[in-house]
Design an enzyme around this catalytic site. Structure first.
Site, PDB file in Angstrom:
ATOM      1  CG  HIS A  95      -0.774  -0.799   2.886  1.00  0.00           C
ATOM      2  ND1 HIS A  95      -1.418  -0.206   3.879  1.00  0.00           N
ATOM      3  CD2 HIS A  95      -1.350  -0.493   1.850  1.00  0.00           C
ATOM      4  CE1 HIS A  95      -2.680   0.301   3.719  1.00  0.00           C
ATOM      5  NE2 HIS A  95      -2.753   0.079   2.230  1.00  0.00           N
ATOM      6  CE  LYS A 109      -9.230  10.395   1.971  1.00  0.00           C
ATOM      7  NZ  LYS A 109      -8.006   9.409   1.657  1.00  0.00           N
ATOM      8  NE  ARG A 158      -8.302  -4.068  -0.167  1.00  0.00           N
ATOM      9  CZ  ARG A 158      -9.389  -4.549   0.169  1.00  0.00           C
ATOM     10  NH1 ARG A 158      -9.586  -5.920   0.435  1.00  0.00           N
ATOM     11  NH2 ARG A 158     -10.433  -3.972   0.160  1.00  0.00           N
ATOM     12  CB  SER A 197      -6.633   1.371   5.707  1.00  0.00           C
ATOM     13  OG  SER A 197      -5.222   1.360   5.578  1.00  0.00           O
TER      14      SER A 197
END
Lengths: 145, 145, 145, 145, 145, 145
Positions: free
Chosen positions: F17, F41, F90, F127
């Site tokens: 990031h 979440k 990515r 992550s």
């Protein structure tokens, strides 16, 4: 009359193509299998050979017509009164290519494209594979109808 | 009778789903839109709300039936006498997932799956997007039928 | 004796190819790196240049043999007694192409294909990139062994 | 000694997993099939059931060991002295996920990952499919070893 | 001065390309649209025609310059003092190809590449589609600026 | 003022990031890095920890502001007067997901999304990887700024 066009270079028509046609047959009154002729492309099998392979694969099936054409696929559909295009999709690369084509045919000719996913046992069979085997005297007949 | 099942969680049914049904209609005598009920999944819209959205989208169209079911989609097809499954595919990730499912349904239930590629203007519309907008008080109605 | 074939056009052999061979070496008694010769393909580097680059990369390593062949890769494997094919995969497009090839080689020649994923720092290095740099007088040597 | 780890949740171990192990066997002295235990994941089959399915699949094969572990896969490899990881890849989504994992395991633990592409006839078989069939009383045994 | 290069063969420049430039304009002081000339490629539209289409699309916009070049794109950037490359990405295949290119341009020329995703309504529009329509006397003008 | 929002769950913010922000900085007057807060979440790192990691990564850089928000990203952009969204991509799965999101943000909020492709050496850093390492006491600090 519900008519569908299954168009391609079919250099050559494989058992993968044959599988798609057989699976689509119950949905249509007639399926026209047509070889698109493009002078710029160098083909390994002649137009006559390619037409012959398709004809033998379906052996005068009453609902299947074999033909060839030049020009845009969308315009050929109008001429033969086909409202649907049939496409087989083997993998994500096929899918991406076919997706663009389907959206252009919808936009330009208001044609609907139906997709069938290749049967698992045939997902690796392509005209390219058959040509490679043919050129190198491998067992290409294994993948012809 | 050619019958097709368009099954899903439809949490909620979007204008993308509606588009697929409208494009598939000319091919079938009847399309059954059925909401698969799965107790483990937490849905944002209740089953009743979801059924209502689908019903209003097609407004008693004579060739469309709205239903719900539990258990395997393939077994529900047998029960309602549907020979075909209809699926919309938005992109390569959808495609990969749907491809596996189609091959399992072919192998286990001898069911044929037909794929339609989402219209360009709707390719980003998904139930997930609608749920996200709904939860955050965004304009989710824009994507409902 | 466990022998593996690493075949390709290698026009030219890059540090990405070299990385795959080095990572596969511990698994095999011998790795044969072989350049497939195909008269139809126009190559930028001559067969002699391509063989020389591979040879210099491994500098007479006792477990590596450098060769060239014509015809089907599967038949060459039989001839040199290689039971395995080694392939490097850089991304999803490579993967899809290699997947079809691997399944054909399994079906036609009962050959097993092993895949290695390219190291992160080399994932953008391809023969195409090197050729583009070479033709335009860029620093292509950076990507040669 | 060349040892490879084939790790996974295996909820449950399918004929697709079995196929990968059988194809990798000729390359290694020993293959350890190990179930990664993760308390956060809710599994359909218990650890005991999952271990039992794997054991029965290979029936005391002298080169196969069945085990379970907690923690990082890379650290378990060090502990059991496995220098290689084996992974089956069914499609481009699997590939992308596995590619990241392989590169992390290379960077963090200097572990090499070998990929096998699932056999064509098994490419749609996944633990998810089996679980779905199991929960809905479908013929899930068809896909177990 | 923040300058960006939008380079390509542009055989021809489409409304998809035009859309990317218009969306990138607010970010830069100047955008140079440059046609890469490659003698090996056979183009359907001549360099003059291609330049003319681009020029007419932007009609002397003060922040847009139209040019052509030979050699490596990265070296042309240095020459015209462009610090950024702009690319439009239509789908996952484009993405994979562009990703490799971007990483090579970063490594070799320290150039940053910015990606824009094609607008939904234009995602099927490509130079290939336009060429196909043009050769077959279809309505190719629909997709030109 | 050209302002861009770089939004995410950042559970946690990684060196991947950080790389995207550093590469985007030359294009904007201000970049707002904002953590989207979503009660549904379950995060591994607390909001405070996550904010702290981002702040330390940029150490009071004058052009970077760190914030958090609830609700739709598009509405937060309006509130903070950001005309652009920045995203790192990515791989092809990221791309497909981001592509849908970008098109929804364009349609609903007239927001432009700029994509940067992750640097080769960081393409496997996510992550998820960091969380997995953190939970299993692996070297997760290696991937934090």
């Amino acid at each position: 009359m519900k008519n569908a066009l299954f168009a391609g270079t079919f250099d050559p028509f494989t058992i993968g193509h044959q599988d798609i046609v057989n699976r689509a047959l119950p949905l249509f009154d007639k399926i026209i299998i047509a070889i698109g002729v493009n002078d710029e492309k160098k083909n390994v099998f002649s137009l006559e050979e390619r037409l012959e392979i398709v004809k033998q694969a379906f052996n005068n099936h009453p609902n299947i017509k074999v033909d060839s054409y030049t020009g845009l696929t969308g315009e050929f559909c109008k001429k033969i009164n086909a409202q649907f295009l049939i496409r087989g999709v083997r993998n994500t690369i096929d899918f991406q290519y076919e997706s663009d084509l389907a959206q252009a045919n919808k936009e330009l000719f208001d044609l609907e494209t139906l997709f069938f996913i290749t049967s698992t046992t045939l997902s690796h069979v392509s005209s390219s594979l058959v040509k490679e085997l043919y050129k190198n005297k491998g067992n290409y007949l294994k993948y012809l109808p």
